[in-house]
Design a protein around this motif. Sequence first.
Motif: not given
Length: 76
Positions: A21-31
């Motif tokens: 299963i591929p990985r999903l990376v969610v990146i949030i700048d200015e959280f």
Amino acid sequence: LRAAHAEDLTEYRTHPDVEPIPRLVVIIDEFATLAHELPDFLTALVAIAQRGRSLGVHVVLATQRPAGVVTDDVRA
């Protein structure tokens, strides 16, 4: 998971003939800005991170002002 008749990622990995299963990376700048402007979304984001952890979902949060924004739920 459904196609492999697996309940979770651990069970899925026991099947020798399935693709990883591929990985999903969610990146949030200015959280901090996101948390201030969309507080309901923050609750949903924490829920996604908690449930998605076992499926390979990774959430990366970046902020210059973590005070008051990074709650215990977010840290967990």
